[in-house]
Design an enzyme around this catalytic site. Structure first.
Site, PDB file in Angstrom:
ATOM      1  N   GLY A 243       0.828  -1.206   0.000  1.00 12.35           N
ATOM      2  CA  GLY A 243       0.000   0.000   0.000  1.00 12.35           C
ATOM      3  C   GLY A 243       0.857   1.248   0.000  1.00 12.35           C
ATOM      4  O   GLY A 243       0.540   2.241   0.665  1.00 12.35           O
TER       5      GLY A 243
ATOM      6  N   LEU B 169      -3.804  -6.430  -3.675  1.00 15.01           N
ATOM      7  CA  LEU B 169      -3.368  -7.142  -2.482  1.00 15.01           C
ATOM      8  C   LEU B 169      -4.509  -7.713  -1.654  1.00 15.01           C
ATOM      9  O   LEU B 169      -4.270  -8.305  -0.596  1.00 15.01           O
ATOM     10  CB  LEU B 169      -2.488  -6.236  -1.631  1.00 15.01           C
ATOM     11  CG  LEU B 169      -1.220  -5.738  -2.342  1.00 15.01           C
ATOM     12  CD1 LEU B 169      -0.387  -4.866  -1.427  1.00 15.01           C
ATOM     13  CD2 LEU B 169      -0.389  -6.901  -2.868  1.00 15.01           C
TER      14      LEU B 169
ATOM     15  N   TYR C 225     -13.214  -2.543   9.771  1.00 15.63           N
ATOM     16  CA  TYR C 225     -11.836  -2.062   9.885  1.00 15.63           C
ATOM     17  C   TYR C 225     -11.269  -2.358  11.270  1.00 15.63           C
ATOM     18  O   TYR C 225     -10.162  -2.892  11.404  1.00 15.63           O
ATOM     19  CB  TYR C 225     -11.822  -0.558   9.611  1.00 15.63           C
ATOM     20  CG  TYR C 225     -10.474   0.112   9.662  1.00 15.63           C
ATOM     21  CD1 TYR C 225      -9.603   0.027   8.580  1.00 15.63           C
ATOM     22  CD2 TYR C 225     -10.095   0.864  10.763  1.00 15.63           C
ATOM     23  CE1 TYR C 225      -8.370   0.671   8.609  1.00 15.63           C
ATOM     24  CE2 TYR C 225      -8.876   1.511  10.802  1.00 15.63           C
ATOM     25  CZ  TYR C 225      -8.013   1.416   9.723  1.00 15.63           C
ATOM     26  OH  TYR C 225      -6.804   2.052   9.759  1.00 15.63           O
TER      27      TYR C 225
END
Length: 252
Positions: A14, A61, A151
């Site tokens: 990232g 990813l 998250y």
């Protein structure tokens, strides 16, 4: 302070924008050789233009197969990986009741299982060399409530994984740590979007929730991450370090 990172081989997942790009820049400034992996070809091109001498690896990813390919490409490019930064992640969904199960699965794949897979991939070579550093970019909301459940759940799992792997790897000279950012402002981030949409609300949030009285910066996360990866932090492993201007409500 010389962190002794010149020539070290670093992979940042990232790494094409935001915190990941800032971390890559921090390692490059220390003389390390850096590869960044990300999904967006355009983002990678822009990052290479901005960062200069950085290797770029295009991969989605969220996919196990793509993560495997990205790791192999990084090893082919760098020769080996001395430092792994598991930074890729994202937030989705709303309330638990209204968020489909698929969103929880995707959050675990991107935020958590990507870190597990890349860590497992670099371990054999690090064990053979007798050294290595793995840093997982988590969140203060992996340590306490707040934010979206998809998250938070994944980041909490990441922090737990950090300690488990740290204990396994310490005898081989490998350190594993987590950096837990608070609210960080950068052009491609959610906080910037929220600030533009409702500046009065977000400015009040900063006043009420962040004792330091401002958002954090990408550079502040990068500086801590680069230090934690270096031998200057040689006795630190299994730790999860808040970098948040006092935003977290935890006592530890």
């Amino acid at each position: 302070m010389d962190l002794g990172l010149k020539g070290k081989k670093v992979l940042v997942t990232g790494g094409s924008k935001g915190i990941g790009k800032g971390i890559a820049a921090g390692f490059l400034a220390e003389g390390a050789e850096v590869a960044i992996a990300a999904r967006s070809e355009e983002g990678l091109r822009e990052a290479r233009t901005e960062l200069g001498n950085v290797h770029v690896i295009q991969a989605d990813l969220i996919s196990e197969a793509e993560r495997d390919r990205a790791h192999k490409e990084a090893v082919e490019t760098l020769g080996s990986i001395d430092i792994l930064i598991n930074n890729v992640g994202g937030s989705s969904g709303s309330s638990v009741e209204e968020t489909p199960l698929s969103s929880f699965e995707e959050a675990m794949q991107l935020n958590y299982l990507s870190a597990v897979q890349f860590s497992k991939a670099v371990l054999p070579d690090m064990k053979e060399k007798g050294s290595g550093s793995i840093i997982n970019i988590s969140s203060i909301f992996g340590r306490e409530s707040g934010g979206k459940a998809t998250y938070n759940n994944a980041k909490a799992a990441m922090i737990s994984f950090t300690k488990a792997l740290a204990d396994e790897a310490a005898s081989f000279g490998i350190r594993v740590n987590s950096v837990a950012p608070g609210a960080i402002l950068h052009p491609s981030g959610n906080w910037q979007k929220r600030l533009e949409e409702n500046p009065e609300k977000i400015n009040q949030f900063v006043k009420d929730e962040i004792p330091a009285g401002r958002f954090g910066t990408v550079e502040e996360i990068a500086d801590v991450t680069v230090f934690m990866a270096s031998q200057r932090a040689s006795w630190v492993t299994g730790a999860s370090l808040n970098v948040d201007g006092g935003q977290s409500n935890m006592n530890m």
